[in-house]
Design a protein around this motif. Structure first.
Motif, PDB file in Angstrom:
ATOM      1  N   LEU A   1       0.777  -1.147   0.005  1.00  0.00           N
ATOM      2  CA  LEU A   1      -0.146   0.078   0.064  1.00  0.00           C
ATOM      3  C   LEU A   1       0.862   1.079  -0.121  1.00  0.00           C
TER       4      LEU A   1
ATOM      5  N   VAL B   1      -3.049   6.376   0.532  1.00  0.00           N
ATOM      6  CA  VAL B   1      -4.716   6.269   0.362  1.00  0.00           C
ATOM      7  C   VAL B   1      -5.263   7.489   0.370  1.00  0.00           C
TER       8      VAL B   1
ATOM      9  N   CYS C   1      -7.036   3.608  -3.003  1.00  0.00           N
ATOM     10  CA  CYS C   1      -5.665   2.903  -2.504  1.00  0.00           C
ATOM     11  C   CYS C   1      -4.631   2.782  -3.586  1.00  0.00           C
TER      12      CYS C   1
ATOM     13  N   MET D   1      -1.770   1.247  -4.959  1.00  0.00           N
ATOM     14  CA  MET D   1      -0.871  -0.026  -4.734  1.00  0.00           C
ATOM     15  C   MET D   1       0.645   0.192  -5.647  1.00  0.00           C
TER      16      MET D   1
ATOM     17  N   ASN E   1     -10.906   0.546  -1.337  1.00  0.00           N
ATOM     18  CA  ASN E   1     -10.444   0.225   0.208  1.00  0.00           C
ATOM     19  C   ASN E   1     -11.076  -1.322   0.345  1.00  0.00           C
TER      20      ASN E   1
ATOM     21  N   VAL F   1      -8.970  -3.964  -0.713  1.00  0.00           N
ATOM     22  CA  VAL F   1      -7.647  -3.899  -0.398  1.00  0.00           C
ATOM     23  C   VAL F   1      -7.862  -4.690   1.047  1.00  0.00           C
TER      24      VAL F   1
END
Length: 111
Positions: free
Chosen positions: A29, A32, A51, A53, A66, A69
């Motif tokens: 991650l 955010v 998010c 990545m 989210n 994730v």
């Protein structure tokens, strides 16, 4: 192809590994953020809690919602999103110390 299958297909395409358990471990991650109108790689649209990545082996980056994730990478950053929402609210001009500390710890707030 359903959302779960699409998610795994897309992540595998961006990963070095060709099997899910190994591919999932390649991803970190990175960031955010709250931004309306986003699309998760599973196809869900619109998403607000996004998010970013990053794959540590291929250098690939992607946006994941989210919910995905938490489901696929076993990462929970709800507290970061709660802090961002509170800080964006008009009544949040004075934020509780724990909210600010949590946001800083998750990289949501910087100098």
């Amino acid at each position: 192809m359903g959302p779960r299958e699409q998610f795994i297909f897309e992540i595998l395409n961006l990963s070095k590994a060709d099997r899910w358990p190994a591919a999932a471990k390649e991803w970190n991650l990175q960031e955010v953020f709250l931004e309306g109108g986003g699309t998760c790689i599973c196809g869900k649209h619109p998403i607000l809690e996004q998010c970013a990545m990053h794959n540590k082996y291929t250098g690939a980056s992607t946006i994941v919602g989210n919910e995905c994730v938490k489901k696929f990478f076993d990462v929970n950053h709800d507290s970061a999103f709660r802090a961002m929402k509170k800080l964006k609210a008009p009544e949040a001009y004075i934020a509780a110390g724990h909210i600010v500390a949590d946001a800083v710890a998750h990289g949501v707030l910087t100098e």
